[in-house]
Design a protein around this motif. Structure first.
Motif, PDB file in Angstrom:
ATOM      1  N   ASP A 162       0.851  -1.191   0.000  1.00 57.13           N
ATOM      2  CA  ASP A 162       0.000   0.000   0.000  1.00 57.13           C
ATOM      3  C   ASP A 162       0.885   1.239   0.000  1.00 57.13           C
ATOM      4  OD1 ASP A 162      -2.426  -1.325   0.047  1.00 57.13           O
ATOM      5  OD2 ASP A 162      -2.793  -1.001   2.180  1.00 57.13           O
ATOM      6  N   VAL A 163       0.482   2.240  -0.754  1.00 57.16           N
ATOM      7  CA  VAL A 163       1.146   3.537  -0.735  1.00 57.16           C
ATOM      8  C   VAL A 163       0.301   4.433   0.160  1.00 57.16           C
ATOM      9  CG1 VAL A 163       1.838   5.544  -2.105  1.00 57.16           C
ATOM     10  CG2 VAL A 163       2.136   3.228  -3.038  1.00 57.16           C
ATOM     11  N   ALA A 164       0.952   5.134   1.084  1.00 60.25           N
ATOM     12  CA  ALA A 164       0.226   5.936   2.063  1.00 60.25           C
ATOM     13  C   ALA A 164       0.820   7.329   2.177  1.00 60.25           C
ATOM     14  CB  ALA A 164       0.276   5.244   3.427  1.00 60.25           C
ATOM     15  N   SER A 165      -0.007   8.263   2.627  1.00 57.99           N
ATOM     16  CA  SER A 165       0.482   9.580   3.047  1.00 57.99           C
ATOM     17  C   SER A 165       0.842   9.433   4.514  1.00 57.99           C
ATOM     18  CB  SER A 165      -0.598  10.644   2.879  1.00 57.99           C
ATOM     19  OG  SER A 165      -0.844  10.894   1.527  1.00 57.99           O
ATOM     20  N   ILE A 166       2.075   9.745   4.830  1.00 65.80           N
ATOM     21  CA  ILE A 166       2.595   9.562   6.184  1.00 65.80           C
ATOM     22  C   ILE A 166       2.856  10.926   6.792  1.00 65.80           C
ATOM     23  CG2 ILE A 166       4.506   8.620   7.528  1.00 65.80           C
ATOM     24  CD1 ILE A 166       4.701   6.460   5.261  1.00 65.80           C
ATOM     25  N   PHE A 167       2.345  11.126   8.008  1.00 68.79           N
ATOM     26  CA  PHE A 167       2.555  12.392   8.699  1.00 68.79           C
ATOM     27  C   PHE A 167       3.893  12.341   9.424  1.00 68.79           C
ATOM     28  CE2 PHE A 167       1.924  15.312  12.342  1.00 68.79           C
ATOM     29  CZ  PHE A 167       1.747  16.475  11.619  1.00 68.79           C
ATOM     30  N   TRP A 168       4.858  13.103   8.907  1.00 64.02           N
ATOM     31  CA  TRP A 168       6.185  13.192   9.519  1.00 64.02           C
ATOM     32  C   TRP A 168       6.156  14.292  10.566  1.00 64.02           C
ATOM     33  CZ3 TRP A 168      10.506  10.406   7.726  1.00 64.02           C
ATOM     34  CH2 TRP A 168      10.284   9.647   6.577  1.00 64.02           C
TER      35      TRP A 168
ATOM     36  N   VAL B 270       5.871  -0.732   8.883  1.00 60.20           N
ATOM     37  CA  VAL B 270       7.236  -0.616   8.378  1.00 60.20           C
ATOM     38  C   VAL B 270       7.089  -0.068   6.957  1.00 60.20           C
ATOM     39  CG1 VAL B 270       9.352  -1.854   7.800  1.00 60.20           C
ATOM     40  CG2 VAL B 270       7.948  -2.612   9.746  1.00 60.20           C
ATOM     41  N   PHE B 271       7.833   0.982   6.633  1.00 59.98           N
ATOM     42  CA  PHE B 271       7.669   1.591   5.313  1.00 59.98           C
ATOM     43  C   PHE B 271       8.984   2.086   4.741  1.00 59.98           C
ATOM     44  CE2 PHE B 271       7.513   5.232   8.100  1.00 59.98           C
ATOM     45  CZ  PHE B 271       8.069   6.267   7.368  1.00 59.98           C
ATOM     46  N   GLN B 272       8.952   2.289   3.422  1.00 58.03           N
ATOM     47  CA  GLN B 272      10.056   2.888   2.679  1.00 58.03           C
ATOM     48  C   GLN B 272       9.595   4.271   2.230  1.00 58.03           C
ATOM     49  OE1 GLN B 272      11.519  -0.385   3.576  1.00 58.03           O
ATOM     50  NE2 GLN B 272      12.924   0.763   2.313  1.00 58.03           N
ATOM     51  N   ARG B 273      10.495   5.220   2.246  1.00 60.21           N
ATOM     52  CA  ARG B 273      10.151   6.558   1.780  1.00 60.21           C
ATOM     53  C   ARG B 273       9.989   6.572   0.257  1.00 60.21           C
ATOM     54  NH1 ARG B 273      14.830  10.068   3.962  1.00 60.21           N
ATOM     55  NH2 ARG B 273      15.925   8.262   3.221  1.00 60.21           N
ATOM     56  N   ILE B 274       9.113   7.454  -0.209  1.00 65.63           N
ATOM     57  CA  ILE B 274       8.927   7.690  -1.647  1.00 65.63           C
ATOM     58  C   ILE B 274       9.291   9.140  -1.919  1.00 65.63           C
ATOM     59  CG2 ILE B 274       7.228   7.853  -3.508  1.00 65.63           C
ATOM     60  CD1 ILE B 274       5.720   5.562  -2.215  1.00 65.63           C
ATOM     61  N   THR B 275      10.031   9.359  -2.999  1.00 65.12           N
ATOM     62  CA  THR B 275      10.475  10.707  -3.337  1.00 65.12           C
ATOM     63  C   THR B 275      10.273  11.001  -4.822  1.00 65.12           C
ATOM     64  OG1 THR B 275      12.358  12.247  -3.217  1.00 65.12           O
ATOM     65  CG2 THR B 275      12.870   9.967  -3.781  1.00 65.12           C
ATOM     66  N   THR B 276      10.195  12.274  -5.137  1.00 59.54           N
ATOM     67  CA  THR B 276      10.183  12.704  -6.538  1.00 59.54           C
ATOM     68  C   THR B 276      11.565  13.223  -6.928  1.00 59.54           C
ATOM     69  OG1 THR B 276       9.458  14.926  -5.925  1.00 59.54           O
ATOM     70  CG2 THR B 276       7.744  13.320  -6.496  1.00 59.54           C
ATOM     71  N   LYS B 277      12.435  13.382  -5.960  1.00 56.23           N
ATOM     72  CA  LYS B 277      13.781  13.910  -6.198  1.00 56.23           C
ATOM     73  C   LYS B 277      14.706  12.786  -6.651  1.00 56.23           C
ATOM     74  CE  LYS B 277      12.370  17.768  -4.373  1.00 56.23           C
ATOM     75  NZ  LYS B 277      11.617  18.625  -5.212  1.00 56.23           N
ATOM     76  N   PHE B 278      15.077  12.790  -7.909  1.00 56.27           N
ATOM     77  CA  PHE B 278      15.937  11.746  -8.465  1.00 56.27           C
ATOM     78  C   PHE B 278      17.017  12.330  -9.370  1.00 56.27           C
ATOM     79  CE2 PHE B 278      16.928   8.567 -11.738  1.00 56.27           C
ATOM     80  CZ  PHE B 278      17.280   7.485 -10.951  1.00 56.27           C
ATOM     81  N   LYS B 279      16.616  13.235 -10.218  1.00 49.09           N
ATOM     82  CA  LYS B 279      17.475  13.760 -11.277  1.00 49.09           C
ATOM     83  C   LYS B 279      18.846  14.233 -10.786  1.00 49.09           C
ATOM     84  CE  LYS B 279      17.346  17.198 -14.948  1.00 49.09           C
ATOM     85  NZ  LYS B 279      16.592  18.273 -15.557  1.00 49.09           N
TER      86      LYS B 279
ATOM     87  N   LEU C  96       5.810   3.738   1.162  1.00 45.79           N
ATOM     88  CA  LEU C  96       5.332   2.421   0.763  1.00 45.79           C
ATOM     89  C   LEU C  96       5.364   1.502   1.976  1.00 45.79           C
ATOM     90  CD1 LEU C  96       4.544   0.366  -1.496  1.00 45.79           C
ATOM     91  CD2 LEU C  96       6.988  -0.214  -1.555  1.00 45.79           C
ATOM     92  N   ILE C  97       4.212   0.973   2.376  1.00 45.18           N
ATOM     93  CA  ILE C  97       4.153   0.037   3.488  1.00 45.18           C
ATOM     94  C   ILE C  97       4.707  -1.304   3.023  1.00 45.18           C
ATOM     95  CG2 ILE C  97       2.632  -1.213   5.063  1.00 45.18           C
ATOM     96  CD1 ILE C  97       0.757   1.236   4.924  1.00 45.18           C
ATOM     97  N   THR C  98       5.671  -1.839   3.781  1.00 47.36           N
ATOM     98  CA  THR C  98       6.291  -3.113   3.413  1.00 47.36           C
ATOM     99  C   THR C  98       6.004  -4.216   4.424  1.00 47.36           C
ATOM    100  OG1 THR C  98       8.364  -2.430   4.463  1.00 47.36           O
ATOM    101  CG2 THR C  98       8.146  -2.045   2.082  1.00 47.36           C
ATOM    102  N   GLY C  99       5.449  -3.869   5.578  1.00 48.54           N
ATOM    103  CA  GLY C  99       5.142  -4.873   6.592  1.00 48.54           C
ATOM    104  C   GLY C  99       4.703  -4.214   7.885  1.00 48.54           C
ATOM    105  N   PHE C 100       4.641  -5.027   8.937  1.00 46.84           N
ATOM    106  CA  PHE C 100       4.173  -4.544  10.233  1.00 46.84           C
ATOM    107  C   PHE C 100       5.019  -5.146  11.342  1.00 46.84           C
ATOM    108  CE2 PHE C 100       0.740  -4.494   7.225  1.00 46.84           C
ATOM    109  CZ  PHE C 100       0.282  -3.200   7.342  1.00 46.84           C
TER     110      PHE C 100
ATOM    111  N   SER D  30      14.442   1.334   5.825  1.00 48.91           N
ATOM    112  CA  SER D  30      13.076   1.179   6.326  1.00 48.91           C
ATOM    113  C   SER D  30      12.856   2.103   7.509  1.00 48.91           C
ATOM    114  CB  SER D  30      12.833  -0.258   6.784  1.00 48.91           C
ATOM    115  OG  SER D  30      12.916  -1.143   5.708  1.00 48.91           O
ATOM    116  N   ARG D  31      11.630   2.523   7.679  1.00 56.86           N
ATOM    117  CA  ARG D  31      11.217   3.344   8.821  1.00 56.86           C
ATOM    118  C   ARG D  31      10.013   2.684   9.474  1.00 56.86           C
ATOM    119  NH1 ARG D  31      13.728   8.760   8.477  1.00 56.86           N
ATOM    120  NH2 ARG D  31      15.345   8.352   6.971  1.00 56.86           N
ATOM    121  N   ILE D  32       9.711   3.074  10.695  1.00 54.20           N
ATOM    122  CA  ILE D  32       8.556   2.533  11.423  1.00 54.20           C
ATOM    123  C   ILE D  32       7.722   3.699  11.936  1.00 54.20           C
ATOM    124  CG2 ILE D  32       7.836   1.200  13.447  1.00 54.20           C
ATOM    125  CD1 ILE D  32      10.418  -0.428  13.107  1.00 54.20           C
TER     126      ILE D  32
END
Length: 111
Positions: free
Chosen positions: A11-17, A49-58, A38-42, A90-92
């Motif tokens: 699942d892709v989620a909006s995460i409140f940092w 447990v999630f991985q960050r998603i970014t638009t910054k790549f270039k 991106l949620i990868t587990g619990f 990964s982050r939690i």
């Protein structure tokens, strides 16, 4: 991999940092910003447990670019800009700090 009633892996989620200075405070209202992940587990205690998603790549270095996976199906993921999953760290986070946006499509989750 575990799942819970509301979220599942991929699942892709909006995460409140929460801003770092507010993490240990007793304020009723925490300050922060929403970012995709991106949620990868619990965890056994029910956190995501999630991985960050970014638009910054270039402008990233070639070394850093190796740790990013480009999301192919943005519509299914609930995203509207070219986005990349940071597969290294990964982050939690507690489930009450996230809102589902979408999911990775099946073609992206099959190995």
């Amino acid at each position: 991999m575990m799942k819970n009633d509301h979220f599942q892996p991929f699942d892709v989620a909006s995460i409140f940092w929460i801003y770092e200075e507010d993490i240990d405070s007793n304020k009723d209202k925490k300050r922060g910003k929403l970012r995709p992940g991106l949620i990868t587990g619990f965890t056994p205690d029910g956190k995501a447990v999630f991985q960050r998603i970014t638009t910054k790549f270039k402008n990233k270095s070639p070394f850093i670019k190796l740790r990013y996976y480009k999301i192919q199906d943005l519509k299914s993921a609930g995203l509207n800009r070219e986005s990349y999953i940071d597969i290294k760290d990964s982050r939690i986070i507690k489930l009450d700090n996230i809102v589902k946006r979408g999911s990775l499509s099946e073609k992206e989750t099959v190995k």
